[in-house]
Design an enzyme around this catalytic site. Structure first.
Site, PDB file in Angstrom:
ATOM      1  N   ARG A  51      -5.358  -7.813   8.242  1.00  0.00           N
ATOM      2  CA  ARG A  51      -5.258  -7.541   9.676  1.00  0.00           C
ATOM      3  C   ARG A  51      -5.967  -6.253   9.910  1.00  0.00           C
ATOM      4  O   ARG A  51      -6.807  -6.138  10.625  1.00  0.00           O
ATOM      5  CB  ARG A  51      -3.677  -7.310  10.258  1.00  0.00           C
ATOM      6  CG  ARG A  51      -3.228  -8.929  10.925  1.00  0.00           C
ATOM      7  CD  ARG A  51      -1.805  -8.836  10.521  1.00  0.00           C
ATOM      8  NE  ARG A  51      -1.519  -8.927   9.402  1.00  0.00           N
ATOM      9  CZ  ARG A  51      -1.629 -10.067   8.430  1.00  0.00           C
ATOM     10  NH1 ARG A  51      -1.690 -11.208   8.964  1.00  0.00           N
ATOM     11  NH2 ARG A  51      -1.326 -10.031   7.123  1.00  0.00           N
ATOM     12  N   THR A  52      -5.338  -5.291   9.180  1.00  0.00           N
ATOM     13  CA  THR A  52      -5.853  -3.589   9.215  1.00  0.00           C
ATOM     14  C   THR A  52      -7.433  -3.537   9.218  1.00  0.00           C
ATOM     15  O   THR A  52      -7.925  -3.053  10.007  1.00  0.00           O
ATOM     16  CB  THR A  52      -5.012  -3.021   8.663  1.00  0.00           C
ATOM     17  OG1 THR A  52      -3.452  -3.246   8.881  1.00  0.00           O
ATOM     18  CG2 THR A  52      -5.221  -1.497   9.076  1.00  0.00           C
ATOM     19  N   LYS A  80     -12.983   5.220 -11.731  1.00  0.00           N
ATOM     20  CA  LYS A  80     -13.424   6.152 -12.634  1.00  0.00           C
ATOM     21  C   LYS A  80     -12.776   7.338 -12.601  1.00  0.00           C
ATOM     22  O   LYS A  80     -13.075   8.433 -13.521  1.00  0.00           O
ATOM     23  CB  LYS A  80     -14.967   6.170 -12.595  1.00  0.00           C
ATOM     24  CG  LYS A  80     -15.700   4.936 -12.419  1.00  0.00           C
ATOM     25  CD  LYS A  80     -17.163   5.518 -12.150  1.00  0.00           C
ATOM     26  CE  LYS A  80     -18.063   4.123 -11.484  1.00  0.00           C
ATOM     27  NZ  LYS A  80     -19.018   4.744 -10.796  1.00  0.00           N
ATOM     28  N   ARG A 101      -6.697   3.161   3.584  1.00  0.00           N
ATOM     29  CA  ARG A 101      -5.376   2.562   3.032  1.00  0.00           C
ATOM     30  C   ARG A 101      -5.327   2.753   1.538  1.00  0.00           C
ATOM     31  O   ARG A 101      -6.260   2.518   1.040  1.00  0.00           O
ATOM     32  CB  ARG A 101      -5.394   1.110   3.318  1.00  0.00           C
ATOM     33  CG  ARG A 101      -4.034   0.519   2.509  1.00  0.00           C
ATOM     34  CD  ARG A 101      -3.771  -0.744   3.193  1.00  0.00           C
ATOM     35  NE  ARG A 101      -3.273  -0.992   4.451  1.00  0.00           N
ATOM     36  CZ  ARG A 101      -2.698  -2.074   4.937  1.00  0.00           C
ATOM     37  NH1 ARG A 101      -2.616  -3.256   4.251  1.00  0.00           N
ATOM     38  NH2 ARG A 101      -2.252  -2.131   6.164  1.00  0.00           N
ATOM     39  N   HIS A 129       2.280   4.078   9.012  1.00  0.00           N
ATOM     40  CA  HIS A 129       1.395   3.071   9.202  1.00  0.00           C
ATOM     41  C   HIS A 129       1.065   3.262  10.587  1.00  0.00           C
ATOM     42  O   HIS A 129       1.345   2.391  11.597  1.00  0.00           O
ATOM     43  CB  HIS A 129       1.636   1.713   8.916  1.00  0.00           C
ATOM     44  CG  HIS A 129       0.619   0.607   8.917  1.00  0.00           C
ATOM     45  ND1 HIS A 129      -0.727   0.659   9.496  1.00  0.00           N
ATOM     46  CD2 HIS A 129       0.555  -0.644   8.434  1.00  0.00           C
ATOM     47  CE1 HIS A 129      -1.336  -0.198   9.467  1.00  0.00           C
ATOM     48  NE2 HIS A 129      -0.838  -1.038   8.881  1.00  0.00           N
TER      49      HIS A 129
HETATM   50  N1   CP Z   1       0.344  -5.459   9.351  1.00  0.00           N
HETATM   51  C1   CP Z   1      -0.652  -5.013   8.360  1.00  0.00           C
HETATM   52  O1   CP Z   1      -0.875  -4.014   8.000  1.00  0.00           O
HETATM   53  O2   CP Z   1      -1.162  -6.092   7.703  1.00  0.00           O
HETATM   54  P1   CP Z   1      -2.338  -6.157   6.644  1.00  0.00           P
HETATM   55  O3   CP Z   1      -1.674  -5.638   5.367  1.00  0.00           O
HETATM   56  O4   CP Z   1      -2.858  -7.594   6.362  1.00  0.00           O
HETATM   57  O5   CP Z   1      -3.414  -5.053   7.179  1.00  0.00           O
END
Ligand code: CP
Length: 359
Positions: A51-52, A80, A101, A129
């Site tokens: 999603r993100t 590396k 991320r 998040h």
């Molecule tokens: N909700 C969420 O962060 O989903 P993903 O890990 O798929 O990005």
């Protein structure tokens, strides 16, 4: 230069303005089709995501911009040994904005201190998040018609569930909010959020084990996955993984106008049969994430027209303590100074500026 590392980086007024922009995008998408023409977004994902990452990419494409990046650490020079700080400096040469991320807590913060373009935290370990919280806020606003006077149940892995941490920090700033924290004792909400957010601001909350008992009082139920990847012990995960399963029987105990959110992915904590209940809002929530990320990209690129870097707030900073959290970015980043801040002076508690754990 503004970045979004923690949801607390934005005031309530700014959050409300982002929600208003997202609703305008939903109503008038054509107005925004070329809003980011010639702009580039980098998605730097050192951890898996559906999603993100893809909603960030869809958001930038729908704004008329372009996207580049990687979806696993092994295809970047991090494999590396390149540091987060150097990666951020390099990407600043190529793009106008970046979303990161990372499994290490505080990694996007380190990037933001070294980048010359806005950095968005797309999830750092079990820490924060904030863009999931933006999706959550728009969803609650659209489903309930308000962000105040709500009883919100948070159920499952409240220890490692970073989406819960950011959502509590955001919702605690609206009036009339009450939390019901539903978890096994091993997966309680971390002390720094109970102390710094809930207790410090007098936000009412109760900690319970039973989802069934909590159901009748909830306006919003926020389910979470038990975060297997954050556990140090496989046995502990196996023991706790089936703690909660929301099924049709439990839904019958809830209010008729309750809404159910889940950041997804789910494993088994919501029965597929619940999907047909009109109160199940989690797929609408994923769509809302794209609209809020569009609003966020617009805001940060607008603010980047003033490139001045925000100085590090020096109040209470201490440089002679070493963070011992093995999941903190400071445990691996080359020559990253260990810095902590006196956050609770009355208790003499210092917290690492990267991961917020007690030092
Ligand atoms: N909700 C969420 O962060 O989903 P993903 O890990 O798929 O990005």
């Amino acid at each position: 230069m503004r970045s979004l590392i923690s949801i607390l980086d934005f005031s309530v007024e700014e959050l409300d303005a982002l929600i208003a922009t997202a609703k305008d995008i939903i109503a008038y998408p054509d107005k925004y089709r070329e809003a980011c023409k010639y702009k580039k977004l980098a998605t730097l994902f050192f951890e898996p995501s559906t999603r993100t990452r893809l909603s960030f990419e869809a958001a930038m494409l729908e704004l008329g911009g372009s996207v580049l990046g990687f979806s696993e650490a092994s295809s970047s020079s991090a494999s590396k040994g390149e540091s987060m700080a150097d990666t951020a400096k390099i990407l600043s040469c190529y793009v106008d904005i970046m979303a990161i991320r990372h499994p290490r807590e505080g990694a996007p913060y380190v990037a933001s201190r070294n980048a010359t373009v806005p950095v968005i935290n797309a999830g750092d370990g079990g820490h924060n998040h904030p863009t999931q919280t933006l999706a959550d806020l728009l969803t609650i606003s659209r489903e309930k018609g308000r962000l105040h006077d709500l009883t919100i149940g948070l159920c499952g892995d409240l220890k490692y569930g970073r989406t819960v941490h950011s959502l509590i920090e955001a919702m605690a700033r609206y009036s009339g909010i009450r939390f019901v924290l539903i978890s096994p004792k091993e997966l309680r909400l971390p002390g720094y959020i109970r102390g710094n957010v809930l207790d410090a601001h007098g936000i009412p909350y109760e900690e319970v084990f039973s989802l069934e008992e909590a159901m009748p009082q909830l306006d919003v139920l926020y389910m979470t996955r038990i975060q297997r990847e954050r556990f140090d012990s496989v046995e502990e995960y196996e023991r706790l993984k089936n703690s909660y399963v929301l099924d049709v029987e439990k839904m019958a105990l809830g209010k008729s106008d309750m809404c159910v959110l889940h950041p997804l992915p789910r494993v088994n904590e919501i029965s597929v049969k619940v999907d047909d209940d009109p109160r199940a809002a989690y797929f609408r929530q994923a769509l809302n994430g794209k609209y809020m990320r569009m609003a966020l990209i617009l805001k940060l690129l607008e603010e980047a027209k003033n490139p001045e870097k925000e100085p590090l707030d020096s109040e209470g900073l201490v440089y002679d303590r070493v963070c011992t959290n093995p999941k903190c970015i400071s445990a691996v980043e080359q020559e990253l100074p260990h810095i902590c801040r006196l956050t609770e002076p009355e208790l003499g508690i210092h917290r690492c500026i990267y991961c917020e754990q007690k030092v």
